[in-house]
Design a protein around this motif. Structure first.
Motif: not given
Length: 301
Positions: A28-34
């Motif tokens: 979820l953190d990675a998706a938000a950063e992307q």
């Protein structure tokens, strides 16, 4: 970023995350950063789908699973909108939730606003109606906001007056709106009906604004004028040393009305903006004239 914040709070207040939940939290953190940093919307959407697949095999009754699922869906909706793939947003959301009634209120709000923005409010009519008439959703946080958005962005633009009145005066309205909000909603429906009954404006760019055109905006302009005069009376009660506060408050009112409550690109907004600027100029002169006169006199002395 709000999604990331809520997830961090969840991990602090809740028992330690299992391996699978820890993995989904990182995704979820990675998706938000992307989404927000890299602007790689396709990668963000794919990350959301992988996270949702992992969550599908876990306990759906766990509150943390529900929060992660809602977070992935919110980011997924944003990613699809950025990719101009909004046509499939509703069906994609329905794939993630077994029953339409179980969709979180925030996601319903996003879907209504998205389909309204792209000019397809009818796509959300049936889904929003079913969601609002589910008894368990009446206790959900954000129920009133969903009802308000459904009324303003679906029923009113589509001209469904009878259903709008039923929503306001019926069981949904009694839960979602206060008495003042119901009266305001009725005024909006009546104003829309009045505008629909009037002939269309002359599309010619050189056409002058006639008294009849002005009268079509009469009720709305009157409400706007009343509200701004109310603000002015409140500000006028403030004594010396309050001039910066007045300027900040009036600037906030201007920005709110121009950018949150009307779209300057719409022809129907021209009259709003013209009247608003006239009123602001009058109030600005009334508030600031004594200050500048005193300043000028002091310089002359």
């Amino acid at each position: 970023m709000k999604v990331m914040s809520s997830c961090s709070t969840c991990s602090v207040c809740s028992p330690p995350l299992t391996t699978s939940l820890a993995q989904t939290s990182s995704m979820l953190d990675a998706a938000a950063e992307q989404m927000m940093v890299d602007k790689d919307f396709q990668a963000a959407f794919e990350t959301c789908e992988r996270g949702l697949e992992i969550l599908a095999s876990m306990d759906q009754e766990d509150n943390r699973c529900r929060e992660f699922k809602a977070g992935f869906c919110i980011l997924g909706i944003q990613a699809q909108a950025e990719l101009n793939q909004w046509h499939g947003v509703l069906s994609w959301v329905l794939q993630q939730y077994e029953h339409l009634e179980e969709i979180p209120s925030k996601i319903m709000q996003m879907c209504i606003l998205l389909y309204s923005k792209v000019g397809e409010p009818a796509a959300m009519q049936e889904a929003a109606r079913v969601w609002l008439h589910c008894p368990s959703n009446g206790r959900a946080t954000g129920f009133g906001t969903v009802a308000e958005l459904y009324l303003l962005h679906v029923l009113v633009p589509l001209g469904h007056r009878d259903e709008a009145l039923e929503l306001i005066d019926g069981e949904v309205g009694s839960i979602a709106f206060t008495e003042d909000q119901r009266q305001t909603a009725l005024d909006v429906v009546e104003e829309k009906e009045r505008q629909d009954q009037e002939p269309p404006l002359n599309p010619s760019p050189n056409a002058e604004i006639t008294p009849h055109t002005v009268s079509s905006q009469g009720a709305v302009i009157h409400k706007l004028r009343t509200m701004l005069r109310f603000f002015y009376r409140k500000l006028s009660l403030t004594r010396s040393g309050s001039f910066p506060l007045r300027r900040v408050f009036m600037a906030a009112v201007l920005l709110y009305m121009l950018f949150l409550r009307m779209d300057p690109a719409l022809p129907s907004s021209f009259m709003w903006i013209s009247k608003l600027l006239q009123l602001l100029k009058q109030m600005w002169s009334a508030m600031c004239a004594p200050y500048y006169q005193a300043l000028t006199q002091s310089k002359e002395l």
